[in-house]
Motif scaffolding. Structure first.
Motif, short mmCIF file in Angstrom:
data_model
loop_
_atom_site.label_atom_id
_atom_site.label_comp_id
_atom_site.label_asym_id
_atom_site.label_seq_id
_atom_site.Cartn_x
_atom_site.Cartn_y
_atom_site.Cartn_z
N THR A 1 0.84 -1.32 -0.04
CA THR A 1 0.17 0.02 -0.11
C THR A 1 0.80 1.49 0.08
OG1 THR A 1 -1.69 -1.09 1.29
CG2 THR A 1 -1.82 1.27 1.19
N LEU A 2 1.82 1.05 0.95
CA LEU A 2 2.74 2.48 0.74
C LEU A 2 3.47 2.55 -0.32
CD1 LEU A 2 3.98 1.96 4.66
CD2 LEU A 2 2.49 4.00 3.79
N PHE A 3 4.01 1.56 -0.81
CA PHE A 3 4.63 1.26 -2.07
C PHE A 3 3.93 2.36 -3.28
CE2 PHE A 3 5.16 -0.89 -6.39
CZ PHE A 3 6.31 -0.34 -6.56
N LEU A 4 2.85 1.53 -3.37
CA LEU A 4 1.87 2.29 -4.50
C LEU A 4 1.43 3.53 -4.28
CD1 LEU A 4 -0.83 -0.78 -4.88
CD2 LEU A 4 1.17 0.00 -6.50
N HIS A 5 1.43 3.88 -2.85
CA HIS A 5 1.19 5.48 -2.48
C HIS A 5 2.42 6.40 -3.01
CE1 HIS A 5 -0.04 8.72 -0.05
NE2 HIS A 5 0.89 8.91 0.32
N GLU A 6 3.61 5.92 -2.63
CA GLU A 6 4.78 6.51 -2.97
C GLU A 6 4.85 6.90 -4.45
OE1 GLU A 6 6.88 8.07 -1.42
OE2 GLU A 6 6.42 7.77 0.68
N LEU A 7 4.60 5.73 -5.22
CA LEU A 7 4.51 5.95 -7.05
C LEU A 7 3.54 7.03 -7.36
CD1 LEU A 7 4.95 2.24 -8.08
CD2 LEU A 7 6.57 3.97 -8.20
N TRP B 1 3.34 11.26 7.74
CA TRP B 1 3.92 10.14 7.33
C TRP B 1 4.49 9.31 8.44
CZ3 TRP B 1 9.69 9.78 6.71
CH2 TRP B 1 10.27 8.59 6.07
N LEU B 2 4.95 9.93 9.57
CA LEU B 2 5.65 9.12 10.75
C LEU B 2 4.41 8.55 11.56
CD1 LEU B 2 8.74 11.23 11.61
CD2 LEU B 2 8.56 8.91 10.42
N THR B 3 3.26 8.96 11.50
CA THR B 3 2.33 8.43 12.31
C THR B 3 1.62 7.13 11.91
OG1 THR B 3 0.64 10.13 11.29
CG2 THR B 3 1.62 10.56 13.44
N LEU C 1 8.35 1.97 6.16
CA LEU C 1 8.00 3.32 5.65
C LEU C 1 9.41 3.57 4.61
CD1 LEU C 1 6.91 5.60 8.48
CD2 LEU C 1 5.57 4.32 6.99
N VAL C 2 10.54 3.16 5.12
CA VAL C 2 11.65 3.59 4.28
C VAL C 2 11.69 2.64 3.04
CG1 VAL C 2 14.16 3.61 4.13
CG2 VAL C 2 12.89 4.14 6.54
N VAL C 3 11.58 1.21 3.27
CA VAL C 3 11.72 0.34 2.32
C VAL C 3 10.56 0.69 1.12
CG1 VAL C 3 11.09 -2.23 1.65
CG2 VAL C 3 12.43 -1.66 3.53
N ALA C 4 9.45 1.28 1.72
CA ALA C 4 8.47 1.48 0.56
C ALA C 4 8.99 2.68 -0.11
CB ALA C 4 7.04 2.12 1.10
N LYS C 5 9.73 3.65 0.09
CA LYS C 5 10.33 4.71 -0.68
C LYS C 5 11.42 4.24 -1.54
CE LYS C 5 9.22 8.71 2.39
NZ LYS C 5 8.39 9.74 1.29
N PHE C 6 12.14 3.13 -1.03
CA PHE C 6 13.26 2.54 -1.54
C PHE C 6 12.62 1.91 -2.87
CE2 PHE C 6 15.52 -1.42 -2.59
CZ PHE C 6 16.72 -0.91 -3.13
N TRP C 7 11.67 0.95 -2.75
CA TRP C 7 11.14 0.39 -4.07
C TRP C 7 10.60 1.43 -4.69
CZ3 TRP C 7 13.49 -3.87 -5.32
CH2 TRP C 7 13.64 -4.89 -4.30
#
Length: 245
Positions: free
Chosen positions: A11-17, A93-95, A103-109
């Protein structure tokens, strides 16, 4: 990674994209993007015709553009962290009820996918440019064009191999700048610059030009992935323990 985090990570990965500019700032709409894109194509075609008429074009040097891709992704990865503060979304983001590592891995991918997409887009544009330059040139042959494509495989493959580490380094540097360890940033730049210079002078390019992959390069790629995950874990720890809000 824990199975419980697989769905949140997706979910976070798709959100970052899908994230766009926030904070009330509007980006360039689709129509203007098309205008800029076609303007770039037209200008590139005109310049290609001009230089083919005036000079003997050496297509292989165009691939030098590829060496800037990891640095571009490195800078974009830094801005991916800074964006949370710039857009005042860091608290939101941090909450999220997920570990900092998620959180960081989602941004990484997300950034890695963007980096690969960028590299492939640049590859396609360079090939199209080479094909057009060959078509309008009186000195370039189809064999020259095939040799041109072959010579571009090495920088593209090296770019793709370097992208994970570039993303990881960008994320850790972006995070470091928001923590109590901010004074260590110059030290990071020194280590990063020395590592990049030493890897470039390791003598891997000569066997690669003959399409032979030295064992040292394989070991370096595996080591870069291990180092990347260490940087991601370190960034997660900094966000958890040393954040300077």
């Amino acid at each position: 990674m824990d199975v419980r985090h697989e769905q949140p990570l997706k979910t976070l990965f798709l959100h970052e994209l899908k994230r766009r500019r926030e904070n009330g700032r509007k980006g360039i709409n689709a129509q203007w993007r098309l205008v800029y894109f076609f303007s770039f194509i037209v200008i590139a075609m005109i310049l290609t015709i001009y230089f083919n008429l005036i000079y003997h074009v050496q297509l292989k040097y165009i691939w030098n553009i590829c060496w800037g891709i990891p640095w571009m992704i490195f800078g974009l990865s830094i801005s991916l962290i800074h964006r949370e503060w710039r857009n005042e979304t860091v608290g939101w983001w941090l909450t999220f009820p997920y570990p900092r590592s998620t959180l960081v891995v989602a941004k990484f991918w997300a950034m890695l996918v963007r980096g690969v997409s960028l590299a492939c887009s640049i590859l396609l544009l360079i090939i199209v440019f080479g094909a057009f330059a060959t078509l309008v040139s009186s000195t370039l042959s189809f064999g020259d064009f095939l040799g041109f494509i072959k010579s571009g495989l090495i920088p593209i493959l090296l770019d793709l191999a370097a992208l994970p580490l570039a993303v990881g380094a960008g994320l850790i540097l972006g995070t470091l700048g928001r923590t109590k360890f901010r004074p260590a940033m110059p030290l990071f730049w020194i280590i990063w610059g020395l590592s990049w210079g030493l890897s470039g002078s390791a003598g891997w390019f000569e066997p690669l030009s003959q399409f032979k992959i030295p064992i040292e390069l394989v070991a370096a790629i595996i080591g870069s992935w291990l180092l990347t995950w260490i940087l991601i874990l370190l960034a997660s720890w900094l966000l958890e323990k040393k954040l300077d809000l």
